[in-house]
Design an enzyme around this catalytic site. Structure first.
Site, PDB file in Angstrom:
ATOM      1  N   HIS A 160       0.843  -1.228   0.000  1.00 49.24           N
ATOM      2  CA  HIS A 160       0.000   0.000   0.000  1.00 49.24           C
ATOM      3  C   HIS A 160       0.867   1.263   0.000  1.00 49.24           C
ATOM      4  O   HIS A 160       0.448   2.302   0.505  1.00 49.24           O
ATOM      5  CB  HIS A 160      -0.941   0.037   1.212  1.00 49.24           C
ATOM      6  CG  HIS A 160      -1.691  -1.233   1.440  1.00 49.24           C
ATOM      7  ND1 HIS A 160      -2.954  -1.450   0.943  1.00 49.24           N
ATOM      8  CD2 HIS A 160      -1.326  -2.371   2.085  1.00 49.24           C
ATOM      9  CE1 HIS A 160      -3.358  -2.664   1.279  1.00 49.24           C
ATOM     10  NE2 HIS A 160      -2.379  -3.251   1.973  1.00 49.24           N
ATOM     11  N   LYS A 293      16.423  20.764 -11.617  1.00 50.76           N
ATOM     12  CA  LYS A 293      15.743  19.497 -11.883  1.00 50.76           C
ATOM     13  C   LYS A 293      16.616  18.485 -12.631  1.00 50.76           C
ATOM     14  O   LYS A 293      17.400  18.827 -13.501  1.00 50.76           O
ATOM     15  CB  LYS A 293      14.477  19.736 -12.724  1.00 50.76           C
ATOM     16  CG  LYS A 293      13.377  20.478 -12.020  1.00 50.76           C
ATOM     17  CD  LYS A 293      12.689  19.694 -10.923  1.00 50.76           C
ATOM     18  CE  LYS A 293      11.841  18.568 -11.459  1.00 50.76           C
ATOM     19  NZ  LYS A 293      10.628  19.046 -12.150  1.00 50.76           N
ATOM     20  N   GLU A 300       9.810   7.327 -16.949  1.00 53.31           N
ATOM     21  CA  GLU A 300       8.460   7.823 -17.232  1.00 53.31           C
ATOM     22  C   GLU A 300       8.030   7.418 -18.644  1.00 53.31           C
ATOM     23  O   GLU A 300       6.879   7.052 -18.881  1.00 53.31           O
ATOM     24  CB  GLU A 300       8.420   9.339 -17.092  1.00 53.31           C
ATOM     25  CG  GLU A 300       8.657   9.799 -15.661  1.00 53.31           C
ATOM     26  CD  GLU A 300       8.873  11.305 -15.596  1.00 53.31           C
ATOM     27  OE1 GLU A 300       7.879  12.037 -15.562  1.00 53.31           O
ATOM     28  OE2 GLU A 300      10.031  11.739 -15.590  1.00 53.31           O
TER      29      GLU A 300
END
Ligand code: ARG
Length: 468
Positions: A160, A293, A300
């Site tokens: 979870h 960044k 992705e």
């Protein structure tokens, strides 16, 4: 243009040339040209069979064979003048062979493009699976390399997405190696199913000509381990069946799903919140706006491409679902999805291998997160079970201890013996030993568990399989 001129193969009964829109709409050569080597191989096998049964003389076969070899060269050198108006790869190659030798007119005896394309695609699937299995091995070797570097580095395991129990980097990475190992097997099964020759089914009902189907099958390598020919048992099924397309696209989807889940783990681990892993600059990208960044685009994109690969499977299923037997032109649309799944999945596997090879773990951050004593709450319940407490009761005691620690703003082992003893009378003086991570792992030495010896054994197992 005279009657049938644009379509020498089937133009006989036509008095009008195809509408130019229909030519563009109906062509498949723009994508099925990649079947050319298989189509040539298929033609060579068929021609050798025609010679064997006396439908071609030796001289005629030799001319066809020489022509096909020339075509192989032209295709290999990217020197073949593909013509859209010739519709597909089969007719382009047949016409090109006809330009080399008139005997080519005899080649299509007992054959239809229906059994031809079914055979070409089976040859294609055998190669495609081999290619993917090699790429899978590359990704697995990279994962194994990283597992070998950090076999016993502890990290939290999650259910979870909540911290559950401690595992090791070795255990976690091996989980993916196991999954990719099953993908490898799945592609082997696709090859087994593809290894049956439809040639000789003709359009649907075979032919009156004295074909030798076993001979063609053997010539094209459709044989079992004893060298016996494997041929399809029903001509209608042979030309209508697209099961192998589905099995291939499904195996690609399952494999992509594994890569997508791996990607998600790595994206999380790469975030500042987790900080477990560093990805190399070469597989990450920067932001055009935010200078700090470093984005895990490679993973992705794998996640994104997985959607596309699953889409290809869905696309095929929907194309096939309403088709009456046997061949319907809808089936021309069966190729782009499988080609795309092959191309995309090959790239994904190569990218995974590259990213994983160049990744490294932040040992400090991993150890810090894994040192959360709550990860060993279940081990405390096990401790009570060994002291004779039934598990459900033990679970309840530990739950109450966790609640008490929370209330007192302490970590679980920081509870005093007195406080802890009031919640649970079965704790002995050694109860805090449970929170030693090394103890936790050393007690998990059964198959499938993250104990150091188990991990070492499984690494050894995969080293043997992958020869890495
Ligand atoms: N280009 C066609 C395809 O890929 C070849 C088979 C054509 N057969 C036919 N009967 N029109 O499906």
């Amino acid at each position: 243009m005279s009657k049938g001129e644009a379509q020498v193969t089937w133009g006989g009964r036509f008095s009008q040339r195809p509408n130019s829109l229909m030519q563009v709409f109906g062509e498949s050569v723009s994508f099925d040209m990649r079947l050319a080597p298989y189509d040539l191989k298929c033609s060579l096998g068929h021609a050798s069979m025609l010679q064997k049964v006396g439908l071609l003389t030796e001289q005629e076969f030799k001319e066809i064979e020489a022509g096909i070899h020339e075509l192989f060269e032209e295709i290999k050198n990217d020197d073949f003048p593909w013509k859209l108006e010739l519709e597909d790869v089969h007719m382009n190659l047949e016409q090109a062979l006809r330009a080399k030798t008139e005997v080519a007119d005899k080649l299509h005896a007992g054959r239809s493009r229906n059994d031809q394309v079914a055979t070409d695609m089976r040859l294609f699937f055998k190669d495609a699976c081999f290619q993917l299995k090699t790429s899978l091995e590359g990704a697995m070797i990279a994962l194994l390399g990283l597992a070998r570097k950090y076999p016993n580095l502890p990290i939290p395991g999650y259910t979870h997405l909540q911290r559950a129990q401690p595992v090791t980097v070795g255990h976690h990475l091996l989980a993916y190696i196991e999954a990719l190992g099953r993908d490898h097997e799945r592609f082997s099964r696709v090859v087994e199913h593809a290894n049956v020759c439809p040639l000789g089914s003709g359009a649907i009902a075979g032919t009156t000509l004295p074909l030798d189907r076993e001979f063609s099958a053997k010539a094209l390598g459709f044989v079992d381990e004893n060298g016996h020919a494997l041929i399809t048992p029903n001509g209608m099924d042979a030309v209508a069946d697209r099961d192998i397309f589905l099995e291939f696209a499904s195996a690609c989807s399952t494999c992509a799903l594994h890569l997508s889940r791996l990607s998600e783990d790595l994206i999380l681990w790469n975030s500042s919140e987790f900080g477990y892993i560093n990805l190399s600059d070469s597989f990450t990208t920067g932001s055009s706006l935010m200078p700090q960044k470093k984005n895990p685009d490679s993973f992705e994109l794998i996640r994104g491409k997985t959607g596309r690969i699953i889409g290809n499977l869905t696309n095929l299923m929907i194309t096939i679902k309403g088709l009456p037997l046997t061949y319907n032109r809808d089936l021309q649309e069966d190729k782009p999805p499988v080609f795309d799944s092959l191309d995309q999945l090959s790239q994904c596997l190569a990218v995974v291998a590259g990213c994983i090879e160049s990744a490294s773990f932040d040992e400090g951050k991993c150890r810090l997160s894994a040192s959360d004593p709550l990860l060993l709450a279940t081990d405390l319940a096990d401790y009570l079970v060994e002291a004779g407490v039934p598990f459900r009761k033990a679970h309840h005691y530990v739950g109450a201890l966790v609640a008490l620690a929370e209330e007192k703003k302490l970590s679980l082992p920081e509870l005093s013996d007195e406080d802890a003893g009031q919640v649970c009378e079965f704790l002995k003086a050694d109860w805090r030993e449970v929170f030693d991570l090394e103890r936790a792992f050393s007690r998990r030495e059964k198959p499938g568990m993250p104990g150091p010896n188990q991990i070492a054994l499984r690494i050894q197992f995969w080293e043997g399989i992958l020869q890495a």
